[in-house]
Every structure is written in C-alpha cells, then in structure tokens.
Design a protein around this motif. Structure first.
Motif, PDB file in Angstrom:
ATOM      1  N   GLY A  27      13.582  27.600  19.535  1.00 24.97           N
ATOM      2  CA  GLY A  27      13.935  26.452  20.369  1.00 24.97           C
ATOM      3  C   GLY A  27      13.062  26.355  21.607  1.00 24.97           C
ATOM      4  N   GLY A  28      12.696  27.511  22.181  1.00 26.28           N
ATOM      5  CA  GLY A  28      11.821  27.509  23.347  1.00 26.28           C
ATOM      6  C   GLY A  28      10.454  26.931  23.019  1.00 26.28           C
ATOM      7  N   GLN A  29       9.940  27.268  21.846  1.00 23.64           N
ATOM      8  CA  GLN A  29       8.666  26.704  21.421  1.00 23.64           C
ATOM      9  C   GLN A  29       8.784  25.208  21.192  1.00 23.64           C
ATOM     10  OE1 GLN A  29       7.491  28.976  17.985  1.00 23.64           O
ATOM     11  NE2 GLN A  29       6.249  30.371  19.222  1.00 23.64           N
ATOM     12  N   ALA A  30       9.933  24.758  20.710  1.00 25.17           N
ATOM     13  CA  ALA A  30      10.148  23.322  20.475  1.00 25.17           C
ATOM     14  C   ALA A  30      10.026  22.552  21.783  1.00 25.17           C
ATOM     15  CB  ALA A  30      11.510  23.084  19.835  1.00 25.17           C
ATOM     16  N   LYS A  31      10.578  23.111  22.851  1.00 24.03           N
ATOM     17  CA  LYS A  31      10.506  22.458  24.163  1.00 24.03           C
ATOM     18  C   LYS A  31       9.056  22.239  24.576  1.00 24.03           C
ATOM     19  CE  LYS A  31      12.040  23.104  28.926  1.00 24.03           C
ATOM     20  NZ  LYS A  31      12.823  23.971  29.812  1.00 24.03           N
ATOM     21  N   TRP A  32       8.238  23.289  24.457  1.00 26.79           N
ATOM     22  CA  TRP A  32       6.833  23.174  24.837  1.00 26.79           C
ATOM     23  C   TRP A  32       6.055  22.305  23.863  1.00 26.79           C
ATOM     24  CZ3 TRP A  32       6.032  24.154  29.587  1.00 26.79           C
ATOM     25  CH2 TRP A  32       6.803  25.103  30.242  1.00 26.79           C
ATOM     26  N   LEU A  34       7.125  19.698  22.234  1.00 24.16           N
ATOM     27  CA  LEU A  34       7.430  18.295  22.504  1.00 24.16           C
ATOM     28  C   LEU A  34       6.751  17.794  23.776  1.00 24.16           C
ATOM     29  CD1 LEU A  34      11.156  18.315  21.412  1.00 24.16           C
ATOM     30  CD2 LEU A  34       9.260  17.132  20.270  1.00 24.16           C
ATOM     31  N   LYS A  35       6.453  18.684  24.713  1.00 23.41           N
ATOM     32  CA  LYS A  35       5.737  18.285  25.925  1.00 23.41           C
ATOM     33  C   LYS A  35       4.273  17.972  25.625  1.00 23.41           C
ATOM     34  CE  LYS A  35       6.987  20.129  30.025  1.00 23.41           C
ATOM     35  NZ  LYS A  35       7.102  21.212  31.031  1.00 23.41           N
ATOM     36  N   GLY A  43       9.858   5.230  15.391  1.00 23.48           N
ATOM     37  CA  GLY A  43       8.804   4.482  16.067  1.00 23.48           C
ATOM     38  C   GLY A  43       8.768   4.618  17.578  1.00 23.48           C
ATOM     39  N   GLN A  44       9.729   5.325  18.164  1.00 13.58           N
ATOM     40  CA  GLN A  44       9.799   5.492  19.615  1.00 13.58           C
ATOM     41  C   GLN A  44       9.530   6.947  19.996  1.00 13.58           C
ATOM     42  OE1 GLN A  44      10.308   2.838  21.716  1.00 13.58           O
ATOM     43  NE2 GLN A  44      10.207   1.645  19.819  1.00 13.58           N
ATOM     44  N   PRO A  45       8.753   7.188  21.065  1.00 18.20           N
ATOM     45  CA  PRO A  45       8.496   8.565  21.484  1.00 18.20           C
ATOM     46  C   PRO A  45       9.796   9.296  21.831  1.00 18.20           C
ATOM     47  CG  PRO A  45       7.084   7.027  22.658  1.00 18.20           C
ATOM     48  CD  PRO A  45       8.085   6.211  21.909  1.00 18.20           C
TER      49      PRO A  45
END
Length: 77
Positions: A27-32, A34-35, A43-45
């Motif tokens: 989950g921590g990697q997911a946060k980074w 997505l940044k 279709g939306q960020p």
C-alpha cells in the motif's frame, strides 16, 4: 493491453487493485506510484489509493493497460 478483473466483493480499493495486477507490492508503494504515474478511473485522473472501485469501472494505467472490473456471477437462489 486490456484485461478483466472479476470481483468477489462489492468493491476493491485502487491500492488493492494495483497490488492485484502486480504494479506495486504494498500500500505504501501504491501511494508513491499514484503520485508519479497517471491512473485514470473512467477517464478521470485518480490519485487516492483508498478510492473504492466497483464493477463496470474502467481503470487505465500507463504501461499496464486498461482494466475493466466485473462482478463474479453466482448461482445462489
């Protein structure tokens, strides 16, 4: 590449989806992730790893492809 992911629960979070398709391992990697990478939800960020995703949602991930969520059909009567 397009792929379909069948949900057994009513929804999945974006962070869980990224783990399920082997984009990240935690989950921590997911946060980074997505940044730094663009992920589109219908279709939306979208940058919230806790965003709930439901059947019929379409997620586009750069360098991965498009993932379409579906619901597992059950024969309960």
């Amino acid at each position: 590449m397009n792929q379909t992911l069948k949900l057994t629960a009513p929804y999945i979070t974006l962070g869980q989806l990224l783990k399920n398709v082997d984009v990240v391992s935690s989950g921590g990697q997911a946060k980074w992730y997505l940044k730094d990478h663009q992920v589109l939800l219908n279709g939306q960020p979208e940058q919230r790893r806790g965003k709930k995703l439901y059947p019929a949602d379409r997620i586009q991930i750069a360098e991965v492809g498009t993932i379409i969520l579906t619901k597992v059909e059950t024969d309960q009567k």
